[in-house]
Motif scaffolding. Sequence first.
Motif, PDB file in Angstrom:
ATOM      1  N   PHE A 155       0.822  -1.200   0.000  1.00 12.30           N
ATOM      2  CA  PHE A 155       0.000   0.000   0.000  1.00 12.30           C
ATOM      3  C   PHE A 155       0.860   1.255   0.000  1.00 12.30           C
ATOM      4  CE2 PHE A 155      -2.516  -3.404   1.848  1.00 12.30           C
ATOM      5  CZ  PHE A 155      -3.699  -3.311   1.134  1.00 12.30           C
TER       6      PHE A 155
ATOM      7  N   ASN B  98     -10.412  -4.684   1.686  1.00  9.83           N
ATOM      8  CA  ASN B  98     -11.307  -4.140   0.666  1.00  9.83           C
ATOM      9  C   ASN B  98     -10.519  -3.318  -0.350  1.00  9.83           C
ATOM     10  OD1 ASN B  98     -13.483  -5.269   2.046  1.00  9.83           O
ATOM     11  ND2 ASN B  98     -13.839  -3.414   3.232  1.00  9.83           N
ATOM     12  N   LEU B  99      -9.974  -3.980  -1.347  1.00  7.77           N
ATOM     13  CA  LEU B  99      -9.276  -3.263  -2.404  1.00  7.77           C
ATOM     14  C   LEU B  99     -10.252  -2.346  -3.147  1.00  7.77           C
ATOM     15  CD1 LEU B  99      -6.993  -6.062  -3.941  1.00  7.77           C
ATOM     16  CD2 LEU B  99      -6.350  -4.256  -2.340  1.00  7.77           C
ATOM     17  N   PRO B 100      -9.732  -1.235  -3.703  1.00  8.45           N
ATOM     18  CA  PRO B 100     -10.626  -0.319  -4.429  1.00  8.45           C
ATOM     19  C   PRO B 100     -11.389  -1.057  -5.525  1.00  8.45           C
ATOM     20  CG  PRO B 100      -8.444   0.652  -4.167  1.00  8.45           C
ATOM     21  CD  PRO B 100      -8.335  -0.763  -3.715  1.00  8.45           C
TER      22      PRO B 100
ATOM     23  N   CYS C 283     -10.361  -0.610  -9.875  1.00  7.01           N
ATOM     24  CA  CYS C 283      -9.513  -1.564  -9.142  1.00  7.01           C
ATOM     25  C   CYS C 283      -8.113  -1.694  -9.745  1.00  7.01           C
ATOM     26  CB  CYS C 283     -10.180  -2.935  -9.086  1.00  7.01           C
ATOM     27  SG  CYS C 283     -10.329  -3.756 -10.694  1.00  7.01           S
TER      28      CYS C 283
ATOM     29  N   VAL D 235      -0.681  -1.268  -4.580  1.00  8.46           N
ATOM     30  CA  VAL D 235      -2.049  -0.746  -4.515  1.00  8.46           C
ATOM     31  C   VAL D 235      -1.972   0.775  -4.352  1.00  8.46           C
ATOM     32  CG1 VAL D 235      -4.259  -0.868  -3.318  1.00  8.46           C
ATOM     33  CG2 VAL D 235      -2.777  -2.894  -3.407  1.00  8.46           C
TER      34      VAL D 235
ATOM     35  N   SER E 235      -3.494   1.651   3.252  1.00  3.77           N
ATOM     36  CA  SER E 235      -4.087   0.473   3.865  1.00  3.77           C
ATOM     37  C   SER E 235      -5.377   0.828   4.605  1.00  3.77           C
ATOM     38  CB  SER E 235      -3.086  -0.177   4.823  1.00  3.77           C
ATOM     39  OG  SER E 235      -2.689   0.741   5.835  1.00  3.77           O
TER      40      SER E 235
ATOM     41  N   CYS F  67      -8.407   0.765   2.531  1.00  2.00           N
ATOM     42  CA  CYS F  67      -8.801  -0.616   2.227  1.00  2.00           C
ATOM     43  C   CYS F  67      -9.236  -1.374   3.476  1.00  2.00           C
ATOM     44  CB  CYS F  67      -7.654  -1.349   1.539  1.00  2.00           C
ATOM     45  SG  CYS F  67      -7.219  -0.656  -0.064  1.00  2.00           S
TER      46      CYS F  67
END
Length: 341
Positions: A10, A36-38, A49, A94, A98, A101
């Motif tokens: 992240f 919870n990833l974008p 994502c 990502v 963090s 997410c």
Amino acid sequence: MTSYRIALNFEDGITRFVECRAGEKLLDAAFRHQINLPMDCSDGVCGTCKCRAETGSYDLGDDYIEDALTADEAASGLVLTCQMKPTSDCIVSVPTTSAVCKTGQQRIAAAVAGVAQHHDAAVVLELDMEGSGLAFLPGQYVNIDVPGSGASRSYSFTTAPGENRLGFLIKKQPGGLMSSWLSHAKTGDRLTLTGPMGSFYLRDTDGPLLFLAGGTGLAPFLSMLEVLARKGSTQPIHLVYGVTRDLDLVLVDALDAYVARLPGFRYTTVVADSTSAHPRTGWVTDHMPETLLGDGTIDIYLCGPPPMVDAVRSWLGEKSITPRSFHYEKFTPNLILKESA
């Protein structure tokens, strides 16, 4: 069932690992691990994502549209996590924190297994983890809470990922919080670690590597060398290890052991003290293996105090040397200052 270990890096430097089953989409695997990833559509249409696969192999399929991920973006390593199905272990960057997410740093319980003093220069601290071995990327670090102080200090691993016994090389600081605590630490004393963290880690490559270490900046390279040795690497690897005084040269026996285990590994030690009887004095930049630097195929990793990092970066610019990749980490006695790749 076959599964792959995916490191999610992240923007705030935190790394979390998820197990992705064969044929499973990364977005689903992350959600299964409560990360919870974008995302928005989850159908390969919106591009929300989008992340970057730093290493590893995967299948993107053909169920996404060009507006979500162009051919050029896919060729450069960008992926849609709602479509990405890993076919090996991967590292994925990502482009958010963090916290966004809904995940965070791991808290790890450990106990002191050993404290070895190296003159007045450094301490090797070994910790035994509770539970299974810790996943991290070779070169990364953790924050270790200093008991009774309410503060923590950042240290890179010297050991390979997945081991229950963790190793750290810690510079001794007169009156320092961790140094003072380590002076009376006993086997079995409990510590709490937070991490892993950091964008300074070994990337997959078969090309030549140049490692530049300043003082206890040797630590992450020991982790990298152990991983390379276990892989049976034969690629050219040269380490230049610079210190201020003769007594600061620690763990040279460990480097000798890697010379025996890694056919392509060589190292050079340098002492800055001009009164030293060491065969090589001066700065790291005075003893660079320039024959390895000429054709732009080398990857350079640099870890040391800010003046050393700045000096190496300036030297590369003055020499018009552009490596294939350049990864560096600055640190002070108390914390990691800056990382870049």
